[in-house]
Each structure stands twice: as structure tokens, then as C-alpha cells.
Design an enzyme around this catalytic site. Structure first.
Site, PDB file in Angstrom:
ATOM      1  N   ASP A 137       0.854  -1.186   0.000  1.00  0.00           N
ATOM      2  CA  ASP A 137       0.000   0.000   0.000  1.00  0.00           C
ATOM      3  C   ASP A 137       0.888   1.234   0.000  1.00  0.00           C
ATOM      4  O   ASP A 137       1.961   1.234   0.616  1.00  0.00           O
ATOM      5  CB  ASP A 137      -0.903   0.016   1.237  1.00  0.00           C
ATOM      6  CG  ASP A 137      -1.932  -1.104   1.227  1.00  0.00           C
ATOM      7  OD1 ASP A 137      -2.487  -1.387   0.150  1.00  0.00           O
ATOM      8  OD2 ASP A 137      -2.185  -1.685   2.294  1.00  0.00           O
ATOM      9  N   ASP A 163      -7.287  -1.453  -4.101  1.00  0.00           N
ATOM     10  CA  ASP A 163      -8.272  -1.102  -3.070  1.00  0.00           C
ATOM     11  C   ASP A 163      -9.269  -0.075  -3.601  1.00  0.00           C
ATOM     12  O   ASP A 163     -10.474  -0.166  -3.348  1.00  0.00           O
ATOM     13  CB  ASP A 163      -7.578  -0.520  -1.836  1.00  0.00           C
ATOM     14  CG  ASP A 163      -6.643  -1.498  -1.150  1.00  0.00           C
ATOM     15  OD1 ASP A 163      -6.860  -2.720  -1.265  1.00  0.00           O
ATOM     16  OD2 ASP A 163      -5.686  -1.033  -0.500  1.00  0.00           O
TER      17      ASP A 163
END
Length: 191
Positions: A137, A163
Site C-alpha cells: 500500500d 483497493d
């Protein structure tokens, strides 16, 4: 002089046919999924090469968007931490299932794009889980963090393109399900 208007004559000859939803070519979902996965994987590779874990965030749009590298072995908000491989297998099954459905039974344009986003996000994060045992991420929003900190005292999670695809696609799907359906023209029976 004609007893009927031109439109009435045409409608007597040609029946009114319900309009079918506009669709993309059958290959479109696969291409969209591949493009979104490629973009997600490219950004993850870039983040791994250019960002450092635990380094200060790098502002992209001050107060709105930062680069900040982190890893997640679970799902959103670190739920199910330490379950990267089982989650990856589940994600890939969901992503491939959605993509198969779209290829087998083409849908309207909106649903095709939204479901393709969800499939791409699921597959994109499953690639990380299977390759690295964790999801990379790198996108942080100080603005969203300010909101979540005000609500419950926690920082908004750092996320990635996969995401964004899953969450964005799901939100669009939910919003669309709350809107009234557009009515299509129905064939008018001849009197």
C-alpha cells in the site's frame, strides 16, 4: 390528404421495440481488468523501488494525497492480519469469478465497468498476497484521516489502486442499487 400523420403511419408499420441496454464488446471486461491490474502492479513496483518503509509521507497534493509505503498481511483496516495467502486465494477466486461472469453473460456498460473494477482490485491484491505474502500500500489521504480521526480517533488506512477499484466499484454498485431503475419503452400492442 392522409388521414394519419406521418408518425402514425410509421408506427403502424414498424413495431416499437424495447431498447436493449448498450453493451461493450465481449472482450472489453478482460481488457479493462488487465489495464487496471497493470496500473496497480506498476504503482506497487514503483512504490517498492522509490519509497521507504516508515519514512515520512511525501506530499503529492498537500493535505489531500501523500505517498507512504506500508504493507498489509490482511484485508482493509488490517482485518485478518497474517492471512495473506488464504485471502489472496479467496480474492483471486472472486475476481476470476466476476470476470468469467462478465465474459459469459455480457452486461450493460455501467455494470460491466463496475464489476470489472471489483474484479481487477481483487486480482491485483491477490497477486501481491501470493507473490510477497503481503499487500503493498502506498496512497495515503490526510483529508480522509482527518475525518476518521474526528469520528473514531483512528487514521484512515493507506491503500493502493486495487483497493480503490474494489471500494469505488462497490460504492458505485450500492449507489446504483438505491436509484430507481430507468424505464424502458415497452412494445405497445396493436389495437
Amino acid at each position: 390528404m392522409w388521414p394519419f400523420s406521418r408518425q402514425q403511419n410509421v408506427s403502424r408499420i414498424l413495431p416499437i421495440v424495447p431498447t436493449a441496454p448498450r453493451r461493450f464488446p465481449v472482450w472489453f471486461p478482460a481488457v479493462l481488468v488487465l489495464v487496471l491490474i497493470a496500473l496497480d502492479q506498476w504503482l506497487k513496483a514503483w512504490a517498492l523501488a522509490h519509497l521507504q518503509l516508515n519514512a515520512p509521507a511525501i506530499p503529492v497534493i498537500p493535505g489531500v494525497l501523500d505517498w507512504e509505503l506500508t504493507f498489509n498481511t490482511g484485508a482493509a483496516w488490517s482485518m485478518f492480519s497474517g492471512s495473506a495467502v488464504p485471502l489472496a486465494l479467496g480474492r483471486i477466486l472472486v475476481g476470476l469469478g466476476i470476470l468469467s461472469y462478465l465474459l459469459w453473460k455480457p452486461q450493460g456498460r455501467f455494470l460491466t465497468v463496475v464489476l470489472s473494477m471489483i474484479a481487477a482490485g481483487a486480482i491485483g491484491n491477490s497477486i501481491d498476497g501470493l507473490q510477497r505474502g503481503q499487500v503493498t500500500d502506498m496512497i495515503h489521504s490526510p483529508l480522509l484521516s482527518a475525518v476518521t480521526e474526528a469520528i473514531n480517533g483512528t487514521r484512515f488506512p493507506i491503500f493502493n489502486i486495487a483497493d480503490m477499484c474494489v471500494v469505488g466499484g462497490t460504492i458505485l454498485l450500492l449507489v446504483a442499487s438505491l436509484l430507481p431503475e430507468r424505464k424502458r419503452e415497452k412494445a405497445v400492442p396493436e389495437a
